[in-house]
Design a protein around this motif. Sequence first.
Motif, PDB file in Angstrom:
ATOM      1  N   LYS A   4       0.884  -1.113  -0.055  1.00 24.63           N
ATOM      2  CA  LYS A   4      -0.013   0.019   0.043  1.00 24.63           C
ATOM      3  C   LYS A   4       0.764   1.333   0.083  1.00 24.63           C
TER       4      LYS A   4
ATOM      5  N   ILE B 297     -10.042   1.613   7.706  1.00 21.12           N
ATOM      6  CA  ILE B 297      -9.116   0.582   6.990  1.00 21.12           C
ATOM      7  C   ILE B 297      -7.725   0.731   7.590  1.00 21.12           C
ATOM      8  N   ASN B 298      -7.658   0.958   8.969  1.00 18.51           N
ATOM      9  CA  ASN B 298      -6.715   0.692   9.624  1.00 18.51           C
ATOM     10  C   ASN B 298      -7.081  -0.099  10.973  1.00 18.51           C
ATOM     11  N   GLY B 299      -6.750  -1.260  11.022  1.00 23.11           N
ATOM     12  CA  GLY B 299      -7.151  -2.133  12.037  1.00 23.11           C
ATOM     13  C   GLY B 299      -6.571  -1.879  13.395  1.00 23.11           C
TER      14      GLY B 299
ATOM     15  N   TYR C 123      -0.606  -6.087  15.650  1.00 24.81           N
ATOM     16  CA  TYR C 123      -1.631  -5.470  14.439  1.00 24.81           C
ATOM     17  C   TYR C 123      -0.666  -4.490  13.988  1.00 24.81           C
ATOM     18  N   ALA C 124       0.027  -3.730  14.976  1.00 25.49           N
ATOM     19  CA  ALA C 124       0.513  -2.619  14.467  1.00 25.49           C
ATOM     20  C   ALA C 124       1.751  -2.597  13.461  1.00 25.49           C
ATOM     21  N   GLU C 125       1.900  -1.547  12.433  1.00 26.06           N
ATOM     22  CA  GLU C 125       3.131  -1.559  11.517  1.00 26.06           C
ATOM     23  C   GLU C 125       4.361  -1.489  12.407  1.00 26.06           C
TER      24      GLU C 125
ATOM     25  N   LYS D 245      -3.928   3.880   1.835  1.00 20.87           N
ATOM     26  CA  LYS D 245      -4.978   2.967   1.487  1.00 20.87           C
ATOM     27  C   LYS D 245      -6.222   3.951   0.752  1.00 20.87           C
TER      28      LYS D 245
ATOM     29  N   GLY E  61      -9.292  -7.032   8.302  1.00 18.58           N
ATOM     30  CA  GLY E  61      -8.463  -6.208   7.395  1.00 18.58           C
ATOM     31  C   GLY E  61      -6.953  -6.240   7.355  1.00 18.58           C
ATOM     32  N   ALA E  62      -6.459  -7.332   7.948  1.00 16.11           N
ATOM     33  CA  ALA E  62      -5.090  -7.445   7.938  1.00 16.11           C
ATOM     34  C   ALA E  62      -4.987  -9.123   8.473  1.00 16.11           C
TER      35      ALA E  62
HETATM   36  N1  HSE Z   1      -1.432  -1.991  10.293  1.00  9.84           N
HETATM   37  C1  HSE Z   1      -1.994  -2.116   9.518  1.00  9.84           C
HETATM   38  C2  HSE Z   1      -3.555  -2.019  10.136  1.00  9.84           C
HETATM   39  C3  HSE Z   1      -2.016  -3.552   8.990  1.00  9.84           C
HETATM   40  O1  HSE Z   1      -3.437  -2.114  11.436  1.00  9.84           O
HETATM   41  O2  HSE Z   1      -4.663  -2.240   9.492  1.00  9.84           O
HETATM   42  C4  HSE Z   1      -2.750  -3.860   7.323  1.00  9.84           C
HETATM   43  O3  HSE Z   1      -2.536  -3.135   6.404  1.00  9.84           O
END
Ligand code: HSE
Length: 434
Positions: free
Chosen positions: A105, A158-160, A188-190, A205, A301-302
Amino acid sequence: MREIKIGIIGLGTVGTGVMKILSCEGTRLQKHSGVRFTVKRVADLDITRDRGIQIEPEILTTDAKKIIDDEEIEVVVELIGGCEPAKSYILGAIQKGKHIVTANKALLACHWEEIQDRAKEHGVEILLEGAVGGGIPIIRSITSLLTSNKIRSIFGIINGTCNYILATMAKEGRNFDEALQRAREKGYAEADPSLDIEGVDTAHKLVILASLAFKGGVTLKDVYVEGISKITPQDILYAREEFGHCIKLLGVAKEWEDTLEIRVHPTMIPENHPLSDVDGVNNAIYLEGDNVGSLIFSGQGAGQMPTASSVVSDLVSLAQRIDRPSNHPLISDVEPRKKVRPIKELKTKYYVRFTTLDQPGVLAAISSTLAKYRISIASVIQKERGPEGPVPIVMLTHEAEEESMVRAISEIDRLEIVKAETLLIRCEEMTTTN
Ligand code: HSE
């Protein structure tokens, strides 16, 4: 049977998921697509780690160039994420006439036009179902299934990570830092969580969705971006108890009167709207098309298997068209770039939290400044008493102009009685125009 040889660059979470689906579902995919997929090579910097799957060691390499230079490989699946070296690998593969499947993305949002132009030049396709919304089939819905519509608006959770944080604050009353820590522990986080909480990942996104829905020309610079780090559990509580709303980090993209509105920020939405039920780490995209009306797409979403499901669906989609003579660009009818309305032109209702001394004249001072900027108050609450220290005063305004609102708040924040920066949350009526 036609065989398609693929090369996978990146054997992380999603890459491993793709390998799992290709090996477990090979026969079914073959029947459905009429094509046999063979993974000829897999590149990753770490080819020794046990990922719980069986891979023939001879197909593993640490050198992605071996995939790009392999003439038998027709499709490169890029799953390393980030801009470099992913961009060089993708452009290199395009140059060699290979189709690309990617879930990257950030790269697509930052270099959309260059990548699409190169693909067009070399007659190859770029497929990106995994880039937005993990397993939710939103990309092909926009580019293919909804082509009989003009898409008017998109509202996306669109961010989980952010949705999980806000939901945890709402359900458990945890503060922002605690909720973020939980999101990190759950993976979950980047790698850099500021991309999540500052709204940047949502913006990436949204650029992709808006470029597809509005036929090109949307860049990251067009997006107003604000994250969720200033939201407190009290804001979530007041929004719900006093105003019947919940707070979500939304990506909003609208087209009206030939202009675009593209923004990411915490948003108050009515509790009876379907997006308010999107819980935990889930994602959802609510969109409006002129013929179809409103639609909502929601799901995981992930994560490994949902995102791998989207990536493999791209391979199948490609297989069904790969031998046709012309390529199929994602946007076949690119429109001239439209004007993007600056955020200061937004007109909406606002939730406002002031932090002030609890003394006579405070409300009068605030309301007279708001009146000076023609901002009308719909409702006001002071929940706590605190003669010793500052207290929150929470307001809902009628519709006001963002520019006036920002100027009014900046003037109010300079008053002696105001003890902390005022928080503004935009409300969203969930319609195309506002
Ligand atoms: N860090 C992103 C989220 C992962 O929390 O949605 C999925 O793109």
